[in-house]
Design a protein around this motif. Sequence first.
Motif, PDB file in Angstrom:
ATOM      1  N   TYR A  35       4.825  -1.193   5.005  1.00  0.00           N
ATOM      2  CA  TYR A  35       5.658  -2.074   4.457  1.00  0.00           C
ATOM      3  C   TYR A  35       5.065  -3.439   3.843  1.00  0.00           C
ATOM      4  O   TYR A  35       5.579  -4.514   3.943  1.00  0.00           O
ATOM      5  CB  TYR A  35       6.808  -2.518   5.818  1.00  0.00           C
ATOM      6  N   HIS A  36       3.662  -3.405   3.905  1.00  0.00           N
ATOM      7  CA  HIS A  36       2.718  -4.445   3.282  1.00  0.00           C
ATOM      8  C   HIS A  36       3.062  -5.596   4.185  1.00  0.00           C
ATOM      9  O   HIS A  36       3.271  -6.781   3.453  1.00  0.00           O
ATOM     10  CB  HIS A  36       3.257  -4.894   1.987  1.00  0.00           C
ATOM     11  N   LEU A  37       2.986  -5.649   5.305  1.00  0.00           N
ATOM     12  CA  LEU A  37       3.142  -6.747   6.210  1.00  0.00           C
ATOM     13  C   LEU A  37       1.637  -7.077   6.688  1.00  0.00           C
ATOM     14  O   LEU A  37       1.120  -6.452   7.706  1.00  0.00           O
ATOM     15  CB  LEU A  37       3.954  -6.267   7.583  1.00  0.00           C
ATOM     16  N   PRO A  38       1.328  -8.165   6.493  1.00  0.00           N
ATOM     17  CA  PRO A  38      -0.161  -8.745   6.865  1.00  0.00           C
ATOM     18  C   PRO A  38       0.000  -8.946   8.503  1.00  0.00           C
ATOM     19  O   PRO A  38       0.907  -9.316   9.090  1.00  0.00           O
ATOM     20  CB  PRO A  38      -0.199 -10.366   6.464  1.00  0.00           C
ATOM     21  N   MET A  39      -1.077  -8.323   9.268  1.00  0.00           N
ATOM     22  CA  MET A  39      -0.873  -8.443  10.654  1.00  0.00           C
ATOM     23  C   MET A  39      -2.425  -8.940  11.276  1.00  0.00           C
ATOM     24  O   MET A  39      -3.310  -8.050  10.838  1.00  0.00           O
ATOM     25  CB  MET A  39      -0.538  -7.246  11.219  1.00  0.00           C
ATOM     26  N   THR A  40      -2.301 -10.033  12.000  1.00  0.00           N
ATOM     27  CA  THR A  40      -3.690 -10.246  12.729  1.00  0.00           C
ATOM     28  C   THR A  40      -3.833  -9.352  13.789  1.00  0.00           C
ATOM     29  O   THR A  40      -2.943  -8.888  14.523  1.00  0.00           O
ATOM     30  CB  THR A  40      -3.944 -11.567  13.061  1.00  0.00           C
ATOM     31  N   LYS A  41      -4.912  -9.354  14.472  1.00  0.00           N
ATOM     32  CA  LYS A  41      -4.981  -8.645  15.859  1.00  0.00           C
ATOM     33  C   LYS A  41      -4.069  -9.107  16.719  1.00  0.00           C
ATOM     34  O   LYS A  41      -3.586  -8.340  17.446  1.00  0.00           O
ATOM     35  CB  LYS A  41      -6.497  -8.646  16.353  1.00  0.00           C
TER      36      LYS A  41
END
Length: 363
Positions: free
Chosen positions: A135-141
């Motif tokens: 879904y092209h969702l940027p995600m940090t750890k």
Amino acid sequence: MITVKAPGKLYIAGEYAVVESGFPAIIVALDQFVTATISPSDTFGSIVSKQYQENSIFWRRQGDAMVFDNRDNPFHYILAAISLTETYAREAGRELGVYHLSINSELDSADGKKYGLGSSAAVTVATVKALCQFYHLPMTKSQLFKLAAIAHLSVQGNGSLGDIAASVYGGWLAYHSFDRQWLAEQRQTQTLTALLAMPWPDLKVDLLTPPAELRLMIGWTGSPASTSHLVDKVSLVKAKQRGEYQTFLQDSKACLKRMVHGFHTGDLAAIQTELRQNRHLLQVLGDFSHVTIETPILKKMIAIAETAGAAAKTSGAGGGDCGIVLIDQAIDTTQMLHQWAQEGIERLNLNVHTVLDEPVSHV
């Protein structure tokens, strides 16, 4: 097609205490993985696992809902991860798609033996990671940990979520569990987007660098154990044995603080001393809670390792599964491994998995 991996884990120290908010544990991520592969579909979707071939499930979209063709399936953690991640995707304005999701786990043996390496956590993390890419969702750890933790908690209902942290961050880590009561209350009123952006009370994750001479060895007893059932049993005695339980918690916290200091100063002897102390504290907990943390075969495994000059203890909830050994690389372990084999203890040939692509500390 998108392919992602999430590693398994083992607890080194701090078990049971870590389920309480703010209490620490040391955990290590291992180089055995759950792999999630996702590819778009125009019509129906599927969820397939090599481990559960006969239970593959098919689904379609009805609005934003996933409608399943067969409801009775073993994929609760995968479905919770999908549900939470898709809720987050909708909050981010994404249109939900249809896809084929394939899960393959190395965390249990090919013939179905369960080693206690945190497969449900790794499955959850891998599913969330795959869908965030889909879904092209940027995600940090930090965000990945929080989203996977919410999903995992919605199924298991207890535990510290340290295994989620190990799957997300990799390497050796000191983990302090967050306040689950606070999270339950916030979930009533906050969006997932807001929750993932908030600092979570008591949550702390710090990566540790082990001393160069430290060698981690893992022995498997051949008998699987249920972490959630053992944690439930200990929970039942908290109120009855309040004084003893509080003493255990404070002693565990002090022990882990000294152990983390040993990592920071590169002091293997100090780390080994505190590992033995943590074993003693868990034995005391087992005695007053009437929970068998050290089975007879785990006791044998530990005794053989200690004779070889190592420090050793149970890993995780105990009751079976794995024991861990911390030993100086210079010590010859041939005799120890021979004695293990005679007792039916299998050495698991696993190494630490380190993630190198992001900063080392998140709150």
